[in-house]
Each structure stands twice: as structure tokens, then as C-alpha cells.
Design a protein around this motif. Structure first.
Motif, PDB file in Angstrom:
ATOM      1  N   LEU A 138       0.829  -1.203   0.000  1.00  7.93           N
ATOM      2  CA  LEU A 138       0.000   0.000   0.000  1.00  7.93           C
ATOM      3  C   LEU A 138       0.863   1.253   0.000  1.00  7.93           C
ATOM      4  O   LEU A 138       0.517   2.260  -0.642  1.00  7.93           O
ATOM      5  CB  LEU A 138      -0.931  -0.005   1.221  1.00  7.93           C
ATOM      6  CG  LEU A 138      -2.028  -1.071   1.235  1.00  7.93           C
ATOM      7  CD1 LEU A 138      -2.864  -0.959   2.505  1.00  7.93           C
ATOM      8  CD2 LEU A 138      -2.928  -0.943   0.004  1.00  7.93           C
ATOM      9  N   LEU A 139       1.978   1.200   0.697  1.00 10.95           N
ATOM     10  CA  LEU A 139       2.889   2.341   0.699  1.00 10.95           C
ATOM     11  C   LEU A 139       3.465   2.569  -0.693  1.00 10.95           C
ATOM     12  O   LEU A 139       3.506   3.704  -1.187  1.00 10.95           O
ATOM     13  CB  LEU A 139       4.014   2.084   1.711  1.00 10.95           C
ATOM     14  CG  LEU A 139       5.002   3.236   1.941  1.00 10.95           C
ATOM     15  CD1 LEU A 139       4.285   4.461   2.498  1.00 10.95           C
ATOM     16  CD2 LEU A 139       6.121   2.800   2.870  1.00 10.95           C
ATOM     17  N   VAL A 140       3.875   1.491  -1.343  1.00  9.12           N
ATOM     18  CA  VAL A 140       4.436   1.590  -2.697  1.00  9.12           C
ATOM     19  C   VAL A 140       3.376   2.059  -3.687  1.00  9.12           C
ATOM     20  O   VAL A 140       3.671   2.819  -4.625  1.00  9.12           O
ATOM     21  CB  VAL A 140       5.007   0.225  -3.134  1.00  9.12           C
ATOM     22  CG1 VAL A 140       5.390   0.237  -4.610  1.00  9.12           C
ATOM     23  CG2 VAL A 140       6.214  -0.137  -2.279  1.00  9.12           C
ATOM     24  N   TRP A 141       2.130   1.648  -3.478  1.00 12.55           N
ATOM     25  CA  TRP A 141       1.047   1.989  -4.404  1.00 12.55           C
ATOM     26  C   TRP A 141       0.454   3.370  -4.136  1.00 12.55           C
ATOM     27  O   TRP A 141      -0.549   3.744  -4.740  1.00 12.55           O
ATOM     28  CB  TRP A 141      -0.058   0.944  -4.328  1.00 12.55           C
ATOM     29  CG  TRP A 141       0.370  -0.407  -4.826  1.00 12.55           C
ATOM     30  CD1 TRP A 141       1.407  -0.682  -5.663  1.00 12.55           C
ATOM     31  CD2 TRP A 141      -0.246  -1.666  -4.518  1.00 12.55           C
ATOM     32  NE1 TRP A 141       1.498  -2.032  -5.896  1.00 12.55           N
ATOM     33  CE2 TRP A 141       0.493  -2.666  -5.206  1.00 12.55           C
ATOM     34  CE3 TRP A 141      -1.333  -2.054  -3.732  1.00 12.55           C
ATOM     35  CZ2 TRP A 141       0.168  -4.019  -5.131  1.00 12.55           C
ATOM     36  CZ3 TRP A 141      -1.659  -3.407  -3.653  1.00 12.55           C
ATOM     37  CH2 TRP A 141      -0.913  -4.375  -4.343  1.00 12.55           C
ATOM     38  N   GLY A 142       1.060   4.135  -3.254  1.00 13.46           N
ATOM     39  CA  GLY A 142       0.628   5.512  -3.032  1.00 13.46           C
ATOM     40  C   GLY A 142      -0.516   5.691  -2.073  1.00 13.46           C
ATOM     41  O   GLY A 142      -1.304   6.638  -2.215  1.00 13.46           O
ATOM     42  N   ALA A 143      -0.629   4.797  -1.081  1.00 14.27           N
ATOM     43  CA  ALA A 143      -1.685   4.928  -0.062  1.00 14.27           C
ATOM     44  C   ALA A 143      -1.042   4.887   1.322  1.00 14.27           C
ATOM     45  O   ALA A 143      -1.276   3.951   2.096  1.00 14.27           O
ATOM     46  CB  ALA A 143      -2.718   3.816  -0.222  1.00 14.27           C
ATOM     47  N   PRO A 144      -0.212   5.882   1.666  1.00 13.98           N
ATOM     48  CA  PRO A 144       0.559   5.828   2.920  1.00 13.98           C
ATOM     49  C   PRO A 144      -0.296   5.826   4.183  1.00 13.98           C
ATOM     50  O   PRO A 144       0.061   5.177   5.163  1.00 13.98           O
ATOM     51  CB  PRO A 144       1.448   7.080   2.838  1.00 13.98           C
ATOM     52  CG  PRO A 144       0.723   8.011   1.912  1.00 13.98           C
ATOM     53  CD  PRO A 144       0.059   7.125   0.908  1.00 13.98           C
ATOM     54  N   VAL A 145      -1.417   6.557   4.176  1.00 12.53           N
ATOM     55  CA  VAL A 145      -2.264   6.599   5.365  1.00 12.53           C
ATOM     56  C   VAL A 145      -2.850   5.209   5.642  1.00 12.53           C
ATOM     57  O   VAL A 145      -2.862   4.728   6.797  1.00 12.53           O
ATOM     58  CB  VAL A 145      -3.388   7.640   5.193  1.00 12.53           C
ATOM     59  CG1 VAL A 145      -4.359   7.583   6.369  1.00 12.53           C
ATOM     60  CG2 VAL A 145      -2.791   9.039   5.061  1.00 12.53           C
ATOM     61  N   LEU A 149      -7.778   0.132  -1.725  1.00 14.44           N
ATOM     62  CA  LEU A 149      -7.876  -0.289  -3.122  1.00 14.44           C
ATOM     63  C   LEU A 149      -9.015   0.441  -3.827  1.00 14.44           C
ATOM     64  O   LEU A 149      -8.892   0.805  -5.013  1.00 14.44           O
ATOM     65  CB  LEU A 149      -8.093  -1.800  -3.188  1.00 14.44           C
ATOM     66  CG  LEU A 149      -6.946  -2.664  -2.632  1.00 14.44           C
ATOM     67  CD1 LEU A 149      -7.375  -4.124  -2.552  1.00 14.44           C
ATOM     68  CD2 LEU A 149      -5.707  -2.522  -3.498  1.00 14.44           C
ATOM     69  N   ARG A 150     -10.097   0.660  -3.113  1.00  9.27           N
ATOM     70  CA  ARG A 150     -11.227   1.402  -3.687  1.00  9.27           C
ATOM     71  C   ARG A 150     -10.790   2.808  -4.091  1.00  9.27           C
ATOM     72  O   ARG A 150     -11.144   3.308  -5.162  1.00  9.27           O
ATOM     73  CB  ARG A 150     -12.364   1.473  -2.675  1.00  9.27           C
ATOM     74  CG  ARG A 150     -13.607   2.217  -3.161  1.00  9.27           C
ATOM     75  CD  ARG A 150     -14.636   2.357  -2.050  1.00  9.27           C
ATOM     76  NE  ARG A 150     -15.873   2.962  -2.516  1.00  9.27           N
ATOM     77  CZ  ARG A 150     -16.899   2.295  -2.993  1.00  9.27           C
ATOM     78  NH1 ARG A 150     -16.836   0.969  -3.072  1.00  9.27           N
ATOM     79  NH2 ARG A 150     -18.004   2.909  -3.399  1.00  9.27           N
ATOM     80  N   GLY A 151      -9.997   3.443  -3.209  1.00 12.31           N
ATOM     81  CA  GLY A 151      -9.539   4.801  -3.490  1.00 12.31           C
ATOM     82  C   GLY A 151      -8.619   4.883  -4.689  1.00 12.31           C
ATOM     83  O   GLY A 151      -8.467   5.961  -5.292  1.00 12.31           O
ATOM     84  N   MET A 152      -7.983   3.771  -5.049  1.00 11.88           N
ATOM     85  CA  MET A 152      -7.088   3.765  -6.222  1.00 11.88           C
ATOM     86  C   MET A 152      -7.873   3.682  -7.530  1.00 11.88           C
ATOM     87  O   MET A 152      -7.303   3.908  -8.606  1.00 11.88           O
ATOM     88  CB  MET A 152      -6.127   2.567  -6.127  1.00 11.88           C
ATOM     89  CG  MET A 152      -5.206   2.598  -4.946  1.00 11.88           C
ATOM     90  SD  MET A 152      -4.174   1.093  -4.886  1.00 11.88           S
ATOM     91  CE  MET A 152      -3.514   1.210  -3.231  1.00 11.88           C
ATOM     92  N   GLY A 153      -9.168   3.353  -7.449  1.00 12.54           N
ATOM     93  CA  GLY A 153      -9.985   3.279  -8.655  1.00 12.54           C
ATOM     94  C   GLY A 153      -9.531   2.219  -9.635  1.00 12.54           C
ATOM     95  O   GLY A 153      -9.579   2.404 -10.858  1.00 12.54           O
ATOM     96  N   LEU A 154      -9.118   1.062  -9.107  1.00 11.82           N
ATOM     97  CA  LEU A 154      -8.536   0.021  -9.949  1.00 11.82           C
ATOM     98  C   LEU A 154      -9.530  -0.601 -10.914  1.00 11.82           C
ATOM     99  O   LEU A 154      -9.147  -1.062 -11.989  1.00 11.82           O
ATOM    100  CB  LEU A 154      -7.925  -1.076  -9.064  1.00 11.82           C
ATOM    101  CG  LEU A 154      -6.861  -0.626  -8.073  1.00 11.82           C
ATOM    102  CD1 LEU A 154      -6.381  -1.802  -7.229  1.00 11.82           C
ATOM    103  CD2 LEU A 154      -5.686   0.020  -8.797  1.00 11.82           C
ATOM    104  N   MET A 155     -10.806  -0.645 -10.543  1.00 14.21           N
ATOM    105  CA  MET A 155     -11.801  -1.311 -11.384  1.00 14.21           C
ATOM    106  C   MET A 155     -12.686  -0.316 -12.121  1.00 14.21           C
ATOM    107  O   MET A 155     -13.717  -0.697 -12.681  1.00 14.21           O
ATOM    108  CB  MET A 155     -12.666  -2.231 -10.517  1.00 14.21           C
ATOM    109  CG  MET A 155     -11.885  -3.301  -9.772  1.00 14.21           C
ATOM    110  SD  MET A 155     -10.918  -4.391 -10.852  1.00 14.21           S
ATOM    111  CE  MET A 155     -12.226  -5.173 -11.783  1.00 14.21           C
TER     112      MET A 155
END
Length: 292
Positions: free
Chosen positions: A228-235, A284-290
């Protein structure tokens, strides 16, 4: 005829929560609006818990009736409250009902249910009877409880195969659930030993199995936090790490008396584990992957 209350007890409602929660995590991680998909959410949760998980419990109780006569003789089948072959007929009937309901979730939802059913029967029933080996048996349950429901929640809501990052997270949490299954085996060490079932507490001893379970639960969560840290979701990564840190403190106490404290850890540490799953789902939801 079986006692209706005993027949319901065979479904073990307390075990429904993990797959239902994992399905909900999949729904959240898909990031798809629910306005027109509420039925898919409700059907999926019902299928994951009372139906597929319930079926697995009935199947397990039927094929474990001789072991339960030693470990837990008051269970419905060994106690005689579900007599004769009623346990087997209920297992078959609940399997058919589950697959019928699964058709409402489309092709991928139905196929996921089929895989879940195969694992449910293969875990308990001969000739496979995966539970004879703690490595294979715990893996089958962990995948059926965490990975498959998470995958199903995503694919049912989005209508397409999940993004690879969602798949990785679902696999990691399935691996961690292997440790949870090991802790669950502590209550039946005596019967498993007498009946030749190679659960990990029997194979490794209670203390070594407890240490292994802790590592298996902790390392996948650490990996999720790092990803998650690598994928830009540090919080969110920090939140997962914080939940893990509390679990590590609880694990230290667990290891002092693992057989006695396993039920306590299942009520505390496992609750934190599944909380981290939902935190990850929202990340993951916040990343808008789908999103199309």
C-alpha cells in the motif's frame, strides 16, 4: 427425523462471518456504485456465509463424526440429535441449494461457488480429505474463507476479472488466514492424535505450531502494508501497520499459553486481522482500480 435446532447448529453460524466479511471487502475494493447492485451484494453475502460456509460445516461434521465423538461428543451428530444419514443428506441438499443460488451471480460468481464447494468437500471427505494434513487442509480453508469470497465480491460487482493488485492482496490475506486455521486446531489435538489427523499442532507440537501461526498471520499483513505504501496509499499503509503492531503484542501473550489462549486470540487478534482487511479494501477502492 433430526431435531431442527440441532440441524441448524450443524451450519455453525459463528463461522459464517469470515467469508461474508471477505465478500464485503471484495465489494468495497471494486469501487463500483451500489445503487443498482444491492441484490448482488445481499445474494453474495448470503451465499458466502449461510450457504457455502454452512455447507462446509455440515460436510465437516458428517465426515468428522468419529473424531467429534472424542473431542466434542455433544455435537449434533455424535450426540444422536441428527441421527442416521441425515447429516449426509443435509450436506448434499445444502450443496445443491448453494449452487442454485450462485447462478444469480453470473458466470464468474457461479464458478467461484463451484470452486468453493469443491474445496469444502475435498477438505473433509475421502479420498482427498485434506484435513488429514494440516498444511493442505488449512490452505484449502483459508482460500475458501478469504480469497474466493474477496475475488467473488469484486468480479460480481465489476463484471470483469479483478485487477492484479486486488488479486495479490486477496492471496496475501488468504495466506495469513492459514495461521488462523492453525490456531483453530488447538481445541482438537487429543482427538486428532487418536484418529490420525495430521493437524499442525499434532505434527509440530502446540508451541511450535503457535509460533508458526503467528509468523504466517503477521508476514502477509506486513507485506500488504508495504505494498500500500508503494502503491501511493501511505495513510492506509500506516493503519494496517498499526493494526498489525497491536496483534504482535497480543501474540506475545498468546505464545505463553497457546492452547489455553487460542480462543481468546481468535476473539481479539483475529478481529484486528479482519479490520485490516477492510482498511485495505478501502485503500484499493480509493485507487480506482476497477473503474472503466
Amino acid at each position: 427425523m433430526p431435531d431442527p435446532r440441532a440441524a441448524f447448529q450443524l451450519l455453525h453460524p459463528v463461522t459464517w462471518f469470515p467469508p461474508m466479511w471477505a465478500y464485503a471487502c471484495g465489494v468495497v475494493s471494486a469501487g463500483v456504485p451500489l445503487q443498482e447492485r444491492w441484490l448482488l451484494l445481499i445474494v453474495g453475502v448470503f451465499l458466502a456465509g449461510p450457504l457455502i460456509c454452512g455447507t462446509s460445516q455440515v460436510v465437516n461434521d458428517w465426515f468428522d463424526r468419529h473424531v467429534d465423538a472424542i473431542n466434542e461428543p455433544d455435537r449434533p451428530i455424535p450426540s444422536g440429535r441428527v441421527p442416521g444419514y441425515w447429516g449426509l443428506w443435509l450436506a448434499i441438499g445444502w450443496t445443491v441449494l448453494s449452487l442454485a443460488v450462485a447462478t444469480l451471480l453470473g458466470f464468474w460468481g457461479f464458478m467461484a461457488a463451484v470452486v468453493g464447494m469443491i474445496l469444502a468437500w475435498a477438505y473433509s471427505a475421502p479420498p482427498t480429505r485434506f484435513k488429514r494434513n494440516g498444511w493442505w487442509g488449512n490452505s484449502a480453508v483459508a482460500i475458501a474463507y478469504e480469497g474466493i469470497p474477496w475475488f467473488t465480491g469484486v468480479v460480481v460487482m465489476a463484471g470483469v476479472f479483478p485487477d492484479w493488485r486486488i488479486i495479490i492482496v486477496a492471496v496475501l490475506y488468504s495466506i495469513g488466514a492459514h495461521g488462523i486455521m492453525t490456531l483453530n486446531d488447538f481445541k482438537s489435538v487429543e482427538g486428532d492424535t487418536r484418529m490420525g489427523l495430521g493437524s499442525l499442532p499434532v505434527k509440530l507440537g502446540v508451541q511450535r505450531a503457535a509460533r508458526l501461526a503467528c509468523w504466517v498471520m503477521a508476514l502477509p499483513q506486513a507485506a500488504v502494508a508495504g505494498l500500500l505504501l508503494v502503491w501511493g496509499a501511505p495513510v492506509f499503509a500506516l493503519a494496517v501497520a498499526a493494526v498489525l503492531a497491536v496483534q504482535v503484542g497480543l501474540m506475545a501473550r498468546l505464545l505463553k499459553r497457546p492452547k489455553d489462549l487460542a480462543p481468546w486470540y481468535n476473539a481479539t487478534g483475529v478481529s484486528l486481522y479482519v479490520s485490516g482487511m477492510m482498511v485495505t479494501a478501502f485503500a484499493l477502492r480509493g485507487m480506482g482500480l476497477m473503474q472503466p
